[in-house]
Write a protein that holds these residues in place. Structure first.
Motif, PDB file in Angstrom:
ATOM      1  N   HIS A  85      13.991   2.177  -4.137  1.00 41.67           N
ATOM      2  CA  HIS A  85      12.531   2.111  -4.160  1.00 41.67           C
ATOM      3  C   HIS A  85      11.961   3.461  -3.735  1.00 41.67           C
ATOM      4  N   GLY A  86      11.586   4.285  -4.707  1.00 39.50           N
ATOM      5  CA  GLY A  86      11.133   5.630  -4.401  1.00 39.50           C
ATOM      6  C   GLY A  86       9.847   5.678  -3.600  1.00 39.50           C
ATOM      7  N   THR A  87       8.843   4.903  -4.020  1.00 41.23           N
ATOM      8  CA  THR A  87       7.563   4.919  -3.310  1.00 41.23           C
ATOM      9  C   THR A  87       7.719   4.362  -1.910  1.00 41.23           C
ATOM     10  N   SER A  88       8.440   3.275  -1.791  1.00 40.69           N
ATOM     11  CA  SER A  88       8.642   2.666  -0.467  1.00 40.69           C
ATOM     12  C   SER A  88       9.404   3.612   0.456  1.00 40.69           C
ATOM     13  N   ALA A  89      10.378   4.343  -0.096  1.00 46.12           N
ATOM     14  CA  ALA A  89      11.131   5.310   0.706  1.00 46.12           C
ATOM     15  C   ALA A  89      10.224   6.424   1.203  1.00 46.12           C
ATOM     16  N   ALA A  90       9.318   6.885   0.341  1.00 46.53           N
ATOM     17  CA  ALA A  90       8.393   7.952   0.732  1.00 46.53           C
ATOM     18  C   ALA A  90       7.469   7.474   1.840  1.00 46.53           C
ATOM     19  N   VAL A  91       6.972   6.245   1.732  1.00 44.68           N
ATOM     20  CA  VAL A  91       6.099   5.682   2.768  1.00 44.68           C
ATOM     21  C   VAL A  91       6.863   5.548   4.081  1.00 44.68           C
ATOM     22  N   GLU A  92       8.076   5.037   4.010  1.00 47.44           N
ATOM     23  CA  GLU A  92       8.878   4.864   5.223  1.00 47.44           C
ATOM     24  C   GLU A  92       9.098   6.205   5.922  1.00 47.44           C
ATOM     25  N   TYR A  93       9.449   7.232   5.158  1.00 44.06           N
ATOM     26  CA  TYR A  93       9.712   8.539   5.751  1.00 44.06           C
ATOM     27  C   TYR A  93       8.454   9.122   6.382  1.00 44.06           C
ATOM     28  N   ALA A  94       7.325   8.988   5.685  1.00 40.38           N
ATOM     29  CA  ALA A  94       6.071   9.555   6.195  1.00 40.38           C
ATOM     30  C   ALA A  94       5.630   8.881   7.479  1.00 40.38           C
ATOM     31  N   VAL A  95       5.732   7.554   7.512  1.00 41.35           N
ATOM     32  CA  VAL A  95       5.211   6.801   8.655  1.00 41.35           C
ATOM     33  C   VAL A  95       6.210   6.742   9.802  1.00 41.35           C
ATOM     34  N   ALA A  96       7.461   6.442   9.491  1.00 43.88           N
ATOM     35  CA  ALA A  96       8.453   6.234  10.556  1.00 43.88           C
ATOM     36  C   ALA A  96       9.053   7.535  11.073  1.00 43.88           C
ATOM     37  N   SER A  97       9.231   8.524  10.206  1.00 46.50           N
ATOM     38  CA  SER A  97       9.870   9.775  10.629  1.00 46.50           C
ATOM     39  C   SER A  97       8.872  10.891  10.894  1.00 46.50           C
ATOM     40  N   LEU A  98       7.972  11.140   9.949  1.00 42.87           N
ATOM     41  CA  LEU A  98       6.992  12.212  10.132  1.00 42.87           C
ATOM     42  C   LEU A  98       5.825  11.787  11.008  1.00 42.87           C
ATOM     43  N   ARG A  99       5.617  10.492  11.106  1.00 42.26           N
ATOM     44  CA  ARG A  99       4.553   9.920  11.946  1.00 42.26           C
ATOM     45  C   ARG A  99       3.183  10.507  11.587  1.00 42.26           C
ATOM     46  N   VAL A 100       2.870  10.452  10.286  1.00 39.27           N
ATOM     47  CA  VAL A 100       1.561  10.941   9.845  1.00 39.27           C
ATOM     48  C   VAL A 100       0.456  10.088  10.475  1.00 39.27           C
ATOM     49  N   ALA A 101      -0.693  10.707  10.685  1.00 42.07           N
ATOM     50  CA  ALA A 101      -1.822  10.007  11.305  1.00 42.07           C
ATOM     51  C   ALA A 101      -2.701   9.314  10.272  1.00 42.07           C
ATOM     52  N   HIS A 102      -2.672   9.817   9.035  1.00 44.83           N
ATOM     53  CA  HIS A 102      -3.522   9.278   7.970  1.00 44.83           C
ATOM     54  C   HIS A 102      -2.696   9.040   6.722  1.00 44.83           C
ATOM     55  N   LEU A 103      -2.952   7.925   6.062  1.00 49.56           N
ATOM     56  CA  LEU A 103      -2.300   7.634   4.788  1.00 49.56           C
ATOM     57  C   LEU A 103      -3.406   7.363   3.775  1.00 49.56           C
ATOM     58  N   ILE A 104      -3.519   8.239   2.797  1.00 49.04           N
ATOM     59  CA  ILE A 104      -4.606   8.192   1.816  1.00 49.04           C
ATOM     60  C   ILE A 104      -4.056   7.771   0.463  1.00 49.04           C
ATOM     61  N   VAL A 105      -4.641   6.727  -0.121  1.00 54.86           N
ATOM     62  CA  VAL A 105      -4.327   6.360  -1.502  1.00 54.86           C
ATOM     63  C   VAL A 105      -5.488   6.850  -2.356  1.00 54.86           C
ATOM     64  N   MET A 106      -5.188   7.742  -3.300  1.00 56.08           N
ATOM     65  CA  MET A 106      -6.252   8.335  -4.102  1.00 56.08           C
ATOM     66  C   MET A 106      -6.064   8.017  -5.578  1.00 56.08           C
ATOM     67  N   GLY A 107      -6.943   7.162  -6.106  1.00 50.03           N
ATOM     68  CA  GLY A 107      -6.964   6.878  -7.531  1.00 50.03           C
ATOM     69  C   GLY A 107      -7.871   7.857  -8.251  1.00 50.03           C
ATOM     70  N   HIS A 108      -8.054   7.635  -9.547  1.00 51.32           N
ATOM     71  CA  HIS A 108      -8.928   8.534 -10.304  1.00 51.32           C
ATOM     72  C   HIS A 108      -9.473   7.823 -11.536  1.00 51.32           C
ATOM     73  N   THR A 109     -10.534   8.373 -12.079  1.00 55.83           N
ATOM     74  CA  THR A 109     -11.138   7.826 -13.287  1.00 55.83           C
ATOM     75  C   THR A 109     -10.287   8.193 -14.506  1.00 55.83           C
ATOM     76  N   ASN A 110     -10.470   7.439 -15.589  1.00 59.52           N
ATOM     77  CA  ASN A 110      -9.759   7.688 -16.852  1.00 59.52           C
ATOM     78  C   ASN A 110      -8.242   7.672 -16.673  1.00 59.52           C
ATOM     79  N   CYS A 111      -7.768   6.771 -15.833  1.00 61.22           N
ATOM     80  CA  CYS A 111      -6.334   6.666 -15.560  1.00 61.22           C
ATOM     81  C   CYS A 111      -5.643   5.916 -16.698  1.00 61.22           C
ATOM     82  N   GLY A 112      -4.672   6.563 -17.332  1.00 59.46           N
ATOM     83  CA  GLY A 112      -3.965   5.947 -18.440  1.00 59.46           C
ATOM     84  C   GLY A 112      -3.147   4.740 -18.021  1.00 59.46           C
ATOM     85  N   GLY A 113      -2.558   4.798 -16.823  1.00 57.99           N
ATOM     86  CA  GLY A 113      -1.783   3.666 -16.337  1.00 57.99           C
ATOM     87  C   GLY A 113      -2.637   2.443 -16.119  1.00 57.99           C
ATOM     88  N   VAL A 114      -3.800   2.636 -15.517  1.00 60.30           N
ATOM     89  CA  VAL A 114      -4.725   1.531 -15.279  1.00 60.30           C
ATOM     90  C   VAL A 114      -5.218   0.954 -16.606  1.00 60.30           C
TER      91      VAL A 114
END
Length: 215
Positions: A85-114
């Motif tokens: 799980h690539g995304t989950s691994a990135a979240v785990e590393y950021a929160v548990a190891s790097l201990r980031v203070a902010h986690l930002i989810v940034m979407g955008h308009t005209n998103c092809g995936g959406v």
């Protein structure tokens, strides 16, 4: 092994330009980053879309953001099933190891995936329903968001679903025990943004995504 080719010349030229200017002028900072490691204060989860340029939007330098990009800036629910799980691994590393203070989810308009998710869920993209479609199975994460917007006027649904891509991801982040614990202890804050590509604006989620305001 023979499918790897040299970089296109235009990228090599750009690299040498960066090395001679941005790197040369800040070489001590880059050496410090290399020797001391990274200490980003924030993680940003954004879309792979080439028009979304997080570091430019926030004027960020090397070492400031831990950035993860995927199709439609989605976070799947916590699923410790022993798979990859690539995304989950990135979240785990950021929160548990790097201990980031902010986690930002940034979407955008005209998103092809959406837009693809909307087409799939409304029955207009049968190819995405195929089990072999990586995009379709990834966009299944956003199906709960589609259920929340499908009763809106049709011309409003995709824009609303772009915002749901952010809110579904934030909801799913809270299913990760280490994220939930960090949020509840006050060590981590979650933020939802949508970048309007045409206008260059940022919209921020308030009240659990029930209201969006300009930053």
């Amino acid at each position: 092994m023979h499918n790897v080719h040299p970089l296109p010349q235009y990228l090599i030229t750009r690299y040498h330009g960066w090395k001679a200017t941005a790197y040369a002028e800040n070489s001590a900072w880059y050496r410090r980053l290399a020797d001391d490691g990274q200490r980003p204060r924030a993680m940003v989860i954004s879309c792979c879309d080439s028009r979304v340029h997080v570091t430019s939007i926030f004027g960020a330098d090397s070492g400031e953001f831990f950035i993860h990009r995927n199709i439609a800036n989605l976070v799947p629910p916590h699923a410790p099933d022993g798979q990859q799980h690539g995304t989950s691994a990135a979240v785990e590393y950021a929160v548990a190891s790097l201990r980031v203070a902010h986690l930002i989810v940034m979407g955008h308009t005209n998103c092809g995936g959406v837009a693809g998710c909307h087409a799939m869920c409304s029955g207009h993209a049968p190819e995405l329903e195929e089990k072999s479609s990586f995009v379709g199975r990834w966009m299944d994460i956003l199906r709960p968001g589609y259920e929340r917007v499908k009763e809106l006027p049709e011309d409003q649904q995709v824009r609303a679903l772009e915002r749901e891509a952010v809110m579904v991801s934030i909801e799913n982040l809270m299913t990760f025990p280490f994220v939930k614990a960090a949020v509840e202890s006050g060590e981590l804050s979650l933020h939802g943004l949508v970048h309007d590509i045409r206008e260059g604006t940022l919209w921020q989620a308030e009240n659990g995504g029930k209201r969006w305001v300009l930053v």
